[in-house]
Design a protein around this motif. Structure first.
Motif: not given
Length: 196
Positions: A157-165
């Motif tokens: 989830a963190f990776g997705q959050w930072t990849d697509q802020p």
């Protein structure tokens, strides 16, 4: 009498991140960070132990925070829901840190040393979550497995959050990652021979 420097910690962090992104983490010194921020090395030492601490500041508190949250969760919650509740609670606290998290992650991804530090950080979180689950009565090896899965959900989830802020916050991404995991597992009916 020491001179007060307005927003010194934020200035140092922003200067460090700018330099790390421009030249790479390994190619930046503390002196260069302080010069960019317009501060002294002494100011840097008030807030950070070293340049790595700029990126991981506060992360040493994460294991205990999450463990405390799992222990305090409603006794009626199943173990994995207690873990997810703790992770979503942490994500709520991090809600305003998206721009900083994006920069931090970009820097960490370019440095094997920082990646190793990140793995160590998540290992400590996994251990703390597993301990908290055991305190709630979850038996081994389930406590460790659920802690590992919880950390994997958070990291995804963190990776997705930072990849697509975008408008989708970290708490929603954690819930979505957990739901997708549950959907992909479906009703597992694994009856293979356990002796092999």
């Amino acid at each position: 009498m020491p001179r007060w420097e307005p927003c010194a910690e934020d200035r140092l962090r922003e200067a460090a991140l700018e330099l790390f992104l421009e030249r790479g983490y390994e190619n930046v010194t503390v002196t260069e960070i302080t010069e960019r921020a317009g501060l002294t090395r002494r100011s840097f030492s008030r807030y950070f132990a070293d340049k790595r601490d700029v990126l991981f500041d506060g992360s040493d508190q994460m294991p205990e925070l999450l463990a405390r949250s799992v222990r305090a969760a409603d006794d009626a919650l199943p173990p994995f829901e207690a873990v997810l509740t703790a992770l979503v609670g942490l994500a709520d606290v991090m809600a305003d840190q998206a721009p900083l998290a994006v920069k931090r992650r970009a820097v960490v991804q370019t440095s094997p040393e920082l990646q190793e530090r990140g793995l160590t950080k998540f290992a400590a979180v996994t251990d703390a979550l597993a301990d908290a689950l055991r305190d709630r009565g979850t038996a081994e090896p389930q406590a460790t497995l659920l802690a590992q899965v919880g950390v994997a959900v958070f990291r995804t989830a963190f990776g997705q959050w930072t990849d697509q802020p975008d408008d989708v916050g970290l708490p929603a991404r954690i819930r979505k990652a957990a739901a997708e995991l549950a959907d992909s597992l479906g009703a597992v009916n694994f009856t293979g021979d356990a002796s092999r």
